[in-house]
Enzyme design. Structure first.
Site, PDB file in Angstrom:
ATOM      1  N   PRO A  91      12.738 -19.330 -37.745  1.00 52.05           N
ATOM      2  CG  PRO A  91      13.076 -21.274 -36.515  1.00 52.05           C
ATOM      3  CD  PRO A  91      12.170 -20.093 -36.631  1.00 52.05           C
ATOM      4  CD  GLU A 118       5.997 -26.298 -30.295  1.00 53.67           C
ATOM      5  OE1 GLU A 118       6.518 -26.754 -31.328  1.00 53.67           O
ATOM      6  OE2 GLU A 118       6.601 -26.192 -29.209  1.00 53.67           O
ATOM      7  NE  ARG A 156      30.280  -5.595 -34.260  1.00 53.99           N
ATOM      8  CZ  ARG A 156      31.357  -5.391 -33.540  1.00 53.99           C
ATOM      9  NH1 ARG A 156      31.232  -5.091 -32.265  1.00 53.99           N
ATOM     10  NH2 ARG A 156      32.545  -5.452 -34.075  1.00 53.99           N
ATOM     11  CG  ASP A 171      34.186  -6.479 -36.750  1.00 51.76           C
ATOM     12  OD1 ASP A 171      35.262  -6.428 -36.146  1.00 51.76           O
ATOM     13  OD2 ASP A 171      33.129  -5.965 -36.332  1.00 51.76           O
TER      14      ASP A 171
HETATM   15 CL1  6GU Z   1      14.839 -15.464 -35.909  1.00 51.22          CL
HETATM   16  N1  6GU Z   1      13.712 -17.144 -34.211  1.00 51.22           N
HETATM   17  C1  6GU Z   1      13.624 -18.320 -33.613  1.00 51.22           C
HETATM   18  N2  6GU Z   1      12.654 -18.517 -32.710  1.00 51.22           N
HETATM   19  N3  6GU Z   1      14.442 -19.333 -33.844  1.00 51.22           N
HETATM   20  C2  6GU Z   1      15.400 -19.112 -34.741  1.00 51.22           C
HETATM   21  C3  6GU Z   1      15.557 -17.916 -35.412  1.00 51.22           C
HETATM   22  C4  6GU Z   1      14.688 -16.921 -35.121  1.00 51.22           C
HETATM   23  N4  6GU Z   1      16.595 -18.007 -36.247  1.00 51.22           N
HETATM   24  C5  6GU Z   1      17.047 -19.226 -36.099  1.00 51.22           C
HETATM   25  N5  6GU Z   1      16.345 -19.910 -35.185  1.00 51.22           N
END
Ligand code: 6GU
Length: 226
Positions: A91, A118, A156, A171
């Site tokens: 994230p 974690e 895709r 799309d």
């Molecule tokens: Cl790429 N990985 C993880 N573990 N959580 C996420 C993510 C990626 N993208 C959003 N949340």
């Protein structure tokens, strides 16, 4: 040959299982794209084959160890003829979107590293990772669903993956707009009729209607895209 993805994951069945359906499964079978998994557990040296350990400084949760991750990435690298990028899914990364998917579809692929727990030892990111990518502002329990989402979106855009050659171009997001509504038989269901224009056979009018619906939807639901 299309892009090749090497996925580093302690849950390889999550990846191979999910790739066994629909257009993605057929693209893999046809050799238009390829995916291979690498399990950090196969690159451990201790008796318990541990891939994680407690965080220095204390706190909850576990951290993925450097050695098993680096070993899996090294093995994936050696199995490839190119110098593909190593992408860590988290994230904290830059945001993945349709433009990135389209660009990656024309490239060699990548080594995708899925974290669990974690997080991973920061030294692995420093030493082995070229870029960090996120699929959105929420936290997943691991990178695997993100890797699957990204590969699906990329595949895709690979020529021949979708039966109908220009479907990807129509799309949502392809032209910066959301998709238009779709209908199939019957013409009427529970007092709801298919919009007349779609039954008219007037292909220019149908094209205009779909474009207008895409714009209306985008304005109503995702004004930020306009
Ligand atoms: Cl790429 N990985 C993880 N573990 N959580 C996420 C993510 C990626 N993208 C959003 N949340």
């Amino acid at each position: 040959m299309g892009p090749r993805y090497d996925v580093v994951t302690i849950f390889p069945d999550m990846i191979t299982g999910a790739l066994g359906y629909g257009v993605v499964s057929r693209a893999l079978e046809a050799g238009r794209v390829s995916v291979q998994t690498w399990n950090p557990r196969d690159y451990t040296s201790d008796r318990h084959a541990s891939v994680d350990d407690r965080p220095y400084g204390g706190g909850p949760g576990m951290v993925m160890r450097y050695e098993p991750l680096a070993g899996a990435v090294r093995a994936a690298r050696e199995a490839r003829a190119d110098r593909a990028e190593v992408v860590y899914l988290s994230p904290q990364g830059e945001r993945f979107d349709a433009a990135m998917a389209e660009k990656w579809a024309g490239g060699p692929g990548a080594i995708l590293v899925c974290g669990r727990y974690e997080g991973v030892d920061e030294r692995f990111i420093e030493a082995c990772v070229d870029r960090e990518v996120s699929i959105g502002d929420y936290v997943l329990s691991g990178g695997e669903p993100a890797a699957l989402a990204m590969m699906d979106a990329v595949f895709r855009f690979v020529p021949g993956v979708l039966g109908h050659e220009d479907s990807a171009g129509e799309d949502s997001f392809a032209g910066g707009l959301l998709d238009c509504p779709h209908y199939t038989r019957p013409e009427e269901v529970e007092d709801r009729r298919v919009p007349e224009v779609l039954l008219s056979g007037d292909h220019a009018a149908i094209r205009r209607w779909r474009r207008a619906e895409s714009k209306r939807r985008t304005r109503e639901r995702r004004e930020d895209l306009l």
